[in-house]
Design an enzyme around this catalytic site. Structure first.
Site, PDB file in Angstrom:
ATOM      1  N   GLU A  45      24.004 -45.688-100.316  1.00  0.00           N
ATOM      2  CA  GLU A  45      23.720 -45.903 -98.896  1.00  0.00           C
ATOM      3  C   GLU A  45      24.259 -44.758 -98.030  1.00  0.00           C
ATOM      4  OE1 GLU A  45      21.780 -48.071 -97.378  1.00  0.00           O
ATOM      5  OE2 GLU A  45      21.241 -48.798 -99.370  1.00  0.00           O
ATOM      6  N   CYS A 200       4.266 -49.223 -93.146  1.00  0.00           N
ATOM      7  CA  CYS A 200       4.454 -49.131 -91.693  1.00  0.00           C
ATOM      8  C   CYS A 200       5.017 -47.752 -91.349  1.00  0.00           C
ATOM      9  CB  CYS A 200       5.384 -50.245 -91.219  1.00  0.00           C
ATOM     10  SG  CYS A 200       5.343 -50.521 -89.434  1.00  0.00           S
ATOM     11  N   CYS A 207      -2.081 -50.317 -91.444  1.00  0.00           N
ATOM     12  CA  CYS A 207      -2.127 -51.723 -91.032  1.00  0.00           C
ATOM     13  C   CYS A 207      -3.065 -52.557 -91.904  1.00  0.00           C
ATOM     14  CB  CYS A 207      -2.542 -51.814 -89.562  1.00  0.00           C
ATOM     15  SG  CYS A 207      -1.359 -51.035 -88.445  1.00  0.00           S
ATOM     16  N   CYS A 216       1.484 -59.507 -86.886  1.00  0.00           N
ATOM     17  CA  CYS A 216       2.164 -58.373 -86.254  1.00  0.00           C
ATOM     18  C   CYS A 216       1.678 -58.228 -84.811  1.00  0.00           C
ATOM     19  CB  CYS A 216       1.896 -57.083 -87.034  1.00  0.00           C
ATOM     20  SG  CYS A 216       2.556 -55.602 -86.245  1.00  0.00           S
TER      21      CYS A 216
END
Length: 367
Positions: A45, A200, A207, A216
């Protein structure tokens, strides 16, 4: 018309279920997802902050071979940590990781904390990274808001405005939290990351392929291309930087350690300075050597010019082969000699531009 709380909860539950179904079929394979070791997840991370997955992968493996656990990282000299990080950039991450490992050994029994609050007290960990570690390593039901998740959540709920403003960010954290079902924190975090990475997208979102398209708000209202709002592209300033290459008879190259904090802190580099307005490249080099090394130098020739971009500016690093003509090069702590071509380099970690200049010099030597 404003929706009722019950309708909002139903929508959130539908989105969460659809997102998790999609993730079970489309999850991206990554080495750090094949483990539940909190240390390895923490390292991944930190590496993924401001860095793409494909860039991180080889560094992750190499770093963990060198430092397989918290104690080995905490006990390592900082130079060794920076060397293992060399080329990944944003070196404050490596310095913070090293400092945090020392704190974990001293105060937490060499274990990564489970809670967001405790993780936030460690150097280099902000709210999103803390949430990601808590969710992915420990299964915590906590929200995340990395760049991908931020974009996905903003589009899902048609959150307009600057996504970095405090008011909008408060809304986004609340919306992100509303998608986390009990016991599903890990998969929800990873699913949001993946959806933002492969569907996205920042530009030209797919889409038609999105499992959440029918719920959405941005897609239904035709706002997907305007959320988040496009930022005007800034023209990065350019600076000429001059570097002195002092080479010993055995081919070793003289280096100086950069200050511990700030850009490229703790790395080794050629003695260098920025050209001031009105100066020639050569005059800038002579001035820089007087100021930094208290030596006068005979400039022999330019050995290479390297272009490099940082987050806020660009440089051209001009390297000149030099010999001292007055005064001696300093020795002791903060100075060193990078061994000649073909020899081991120890723990000398160099900025990318300086490393490229070294490679140019070595190629020239090999002719």
């Amino acid at each position: 018309m404003k929706r009722s709380t019950k309708e909002c909860r139903r929508t959130d539950a539908w989105i969460s279920a659809a997102l998790l179904r999609w993730f079970r079929a489309a999850a991206r394979p990554m080495a750090w997802r094949e483990t539940r070791d909190p240390y390895r997840i923490w390292v991944s991370e930190i590496m993924l902050q401001q860095t793409r997955v494909e860039t991180v992968a080889p560094y992750y493996d190499r770093f963990l071979r060198k430092f397989p656990d918290i104690r080995s990282l905490a006990a390592a000299p900082r130079d060794d940590v920076l060397k293992a990080w060399e080329g990944l950039g944003y070196y404050a991450r490596a310095r913070n990781l090293h400092r945090a490992a020392g704190i974990l050994v001293a105060r937490h029994g060499a274990k990564v904390p489970r809670t967001v609050e405790t993780l936030l007290a460690l150097p280099g960990i902000g709210r999103t990274t803390a949430g990601a570690i808590a969710a992915i390593a420990f299964g915590g039901d906590v929200p995340i808001l990395d760049a991908n998740a931020r974009r996905v959540v903003a589009r899902l709920f048609a959150v307009c405005g600057d996504l970095r403003s405090s008011a909008v960010e408060t809304v986004l954290w609340k919306r992100s939290a509303s998608l986390v079902r009990m016991g599903m924190g890990r998969d929800t975090a990873l699913a949001l990351m993946d959806l933002g990475a492969v569907v996205c997208l920042p530009n030209l979102p797919r889409c038609v392929e999105c499992p959440l398209g029918s719920r959405c708000s941005s897609c239904l209202r035709g706002l997907q291309d305007s959320i988040p709002p496009k930022r005007a592209k800034k023209t990065l300033p350019h600076h000429d930087v001059v570097a002195a290459v002092f080479r010993r008879s055995d081919g070793a190259l003289f280096l100086m350690r950069r200050p511990s904090d700030g850009l490229l802190g703790g790395l080794w580099a050629f003695p260098s300075g920025r050209r001031e307005p009105g100066e020639t490249i050569e005059d800038a080099l002579r001035r820089s050597l007087r100021e930094k090394l208290q030596v006068r130098a005979e400039i022999q020739r330019e050995v290479g010019a390297v272009r490099h971009a940082y987050s806020h500016y660009r440089i051209t690093l001009h390297g000149f082969l030099c010999e001292t003509s007055g005064g001696a090069l300093p020795g002791g702590e903060g100075t060193g000699w990078l061994p000649g071509h073909g020899e081991g380099e120890g723990a000398f970690a160099l900025p990318r531009a300086d490393r490229t200049l070294v490679e140019i010099i070595h190629r020239e030597e090999g002719r």
